[in-house]
Each structure stands twice: as C-alpha cells, then as structure tokens.
Design an enzyme around this catalytic site. Structure first.
Site, PDB file in Angstrom:
ATOM      1  N   ILE A   1      14.104 -37.504 130.372  1.00  0.00           N
ATOM      2  CA  ILE A   1      12.852 -36.887 130.602  1.00  0.00           C
ATOM      3  C   ILE A   1      12.748 -35.644 131.329  1.00  0.00           C
ATOM      4  O   ILE A   1      11.763 -34.985 131.178  1.00  0.00           O
ATOM      5  CB  ILE A   1      12.240 -37.929 131.500  1.00  0.00           C
ATOM      6  CG1 ILE A   1      10.532 -37.886 131.506  1.00  0.00           C
ATOM      7  CG2 ILE A   1      12.762 -38.110 133.094  1.00  0.00           C
ATOM      8  CD1 ILE A   1       9.853 -39.167 131.907  1.00  0.00           C
TER       9      ILE A   1
ATOM     10  N   HIS B   1      24.582 -45.090 131.275  1.00  0.00           N
ATOM     11  CA  HIS B   1      24.263 -44.273 130.195  1.00  0.00           C
ATOM     12  C   HIS B   1      25.146 -42.947 129.971  1.00  0.00           C
ATOM     13  O   HIS B   1      25.741 -42.528 131.149  1.00  0.00           O
ATOM     14  CB  HIS B   1      23.082 -43.781 130.665  1.00  0.00           C
ATOM     15  CG  HIS B   1      22.667 -43.447 132.046  1.00  0.00           C
ATOM     16  ND1 HIS B   1      22.601 -44.099 133.301  1.00  0.00           N
ATOM     17  CD2 HIS B   1      22.615 -42.048 132.464  1.00  0.00           C
ATOM     18  CE1 HIS B   1      22.463 -43.581 134.167  1.00  0.00           C
ATOM     19  NE2 HIS B   1      22.499 -42.178 133.923  1.00  0.00           N
TER      20      HIS B   1
HETATM   21  P1  5GP Z   1      21.984 -40.336 136.297  1.00  0.00           P
HETATM   22  O1  5GP Z   1      21.606 -39.223 137.458  1.00  0.00           O
HETATM   23  O2  5GP Z   1      21.848 -41.887 136.728  1.00  0.00           O
HETATM   24  O3  5GP Z   1      23.145 -40.024 135.674  1.00  0.00           O
HETATM   25  O4  5GP Z   1      20.719 -39.977 135.280  1.00  0.00           O
HETATM   26  C1  5GP Z   1      19.597 -40.442 135.236  1.00  0.00           C
HETATM   27  C2  5GP Z   1      18.730 -39.774 133.947  1.00  0.00           C
HETATM   28  O5  5GP Z   1      17.826 -40.574 133.649  1.00  0.00           O
HETATM   29  C3  5GP Z   1      18.315 -38.425 134.719  1.00  0.00           C
HETATM   30  O6  5GP Z   1      18.950 -37.352 133.912  1.00  0.00           O
HETATM   31  C4  5GP Z   1      16.839 -38.626 134.354  1.00  0.00           C
HETATM   32  O7  5GP Z   1      16.039 -37.390 134.067  1.00  0.00           O
HETATM   33  C5  5GP Z   1      16.559 -39.581 133.421  1.00  0.00           C
HETATM   34  N1  5GP Z   1      15.367 -40.359 133.614  1.00  0.00           N
HETATM   35  C6  5GP Z   1      14.804 -40.945 134.791  1.00  0.00           C
HETATM   36  N2  5GP Z   1      13.806 -41.569 134.368  1.00  0.00           N
HETATM   37  C7  5GP Z   1      13.719 -41.515 133.213  1.00  0.00           C
HETATM   38  C8  5GP Z   1      12.561 -41.879 132.279  1.00  0.00           C
HETATM   39  O8  5GP Z   1      11.747 -42.678 132.615  1.00  0.00           O
HETATM   40  N3  5GP Z   1      12.630 -41.428 130.964  1.00  0.00           N
HETATM   41  C9  5GP Z   1      13.759 -40.781 130.422  1.00  0.00           C
HETATM   42  N4  5GP Z   1      13.819 -40.556 129.182  1.00  0.00           N
HETATM   43  N5  5GP Z   1      14.788 -40.332 131.215  1.00  0.00           N
HETATM   44  C10 5GP Z   1      14.770 -40.599 132.428  1.00  0.00           C
END
Ligand code: 5GP
Length: 121
Positions: A35, A105
């Site tokens: 996103i 992820h």
């Molecule tokens: P982390 O920091 O946990 O490795 O990455 C989480 C990722 O999820 C971030 O890059 C963030 O932009 C993405 N993200 C968070 N909320 C959403 C959402 O509602 N939809 C999508 N498609 N991505 C999200």
C-alpha cells in the site's frame, strides 16, 4: 515466538475483509501490491496459513507450504518484470527486525537500482 493475531491487516486481506491489488494467488499463497511502495516494484508475498514470521514458518509449516511460498516469490518476480534485472527480497522478523505486520511476508523490491542494503546502525 508470539501468538498469531487473527486481526492483523494481512489476515483481514486473506479473509477478504479489506481489499488488495492482487498479483498472484494459489492454494498456499497470495501476492499483492504494498500500500505504501518503497520502490517502483513493491509487492508482498504471503502464505495463506497463520504464521507470524519466517521463524514461525520454518518451525511449523509443511514442506508443501514452504515450497509454494518460495515458488510464488519466483513467479511474482517474473510477473513483475524484475527477475532478470534483479531485485531485493526482504522479510522483517520481530521487533528488532522492524516487522510491523505480524503475518509472514516477503517484500519484493525492484524496478530501480537499489542502494546499500542497510544504513549502518
Ligand atoms: P513490515 O514492516 O511488517 O515488514 O511490512 C509491512 C508492510 O505492509 C509495509 O510495507 C506496509 O506498507 C504494508 N501494509 C500495511 N498495511 C497494508 C494494507 O492495508 N495493504 C497493503 N497492501 N499493504 C499494507
């Protein structure tokens, strides 16, 4: 290892409660656009199973789930056109790893020449 939070944002995406821009789906995996993209290509690949992180996945996932996730990463990288020029595959794990969403992820980042992997801390 932390307990899986059924209300994390990716669990809601998997349940269809919030939308995503889907790139790929199969029995064990889903891939969709981040996103808040950090590069021209920024696609997330997740298992459908309830795993918090790579640590949790490595401990509990079946061989079929593990194989499917790695194959999905390869497929999505090709679909997004970054397999040949190259890309970065990233998974943040836990608090010190900077993980925000507690559902495993992989980030596929590319479409531009990426800089230094980490800013030294
Ligand atoms: P982390 O920091 O946990 O490795 O990455 C989480 C990722 O999820 C971030 O890059 C963030 O932009 C993405 N993200 C968070 N909320 C959403 C959402 O509602 N939809 C999508 N498609 N991505 C999200």
């Amino acid at each position: 290892m932390s307990t899986y939070d059924e209300n994390n944002i990716f669990a809601k995406i998997l349940r269809g409660e919030i939308p995503c821009k889907k790139v790929h789906e199969d029995e064990h995996t889903l891939a969709f656009e981040d996103i808040a993209p950090q590069a021209p290509v920024h696609t997330l690949v997740i298992p459908k199973g309830k795993y918090v992180s790579v640590d949790d996945f490595a401990a509990r996932a079946t061989d079929a789930e593990i194989g499917a996730l790695i194959r999905a990463v390869g497929k999505v990288a090709r679909l997004k056109g970054v397999a040949d020029p190259g890309y970065r595959l990233l998974s943040n794990i836990g608090a010190e790893g900077g993980q925000v969403v507690p559902h495993l992820h992989f980030h596929i980042l590319g479409g531009v020449k990426l800089g230094t992997m980490l800013v030294k801390v």
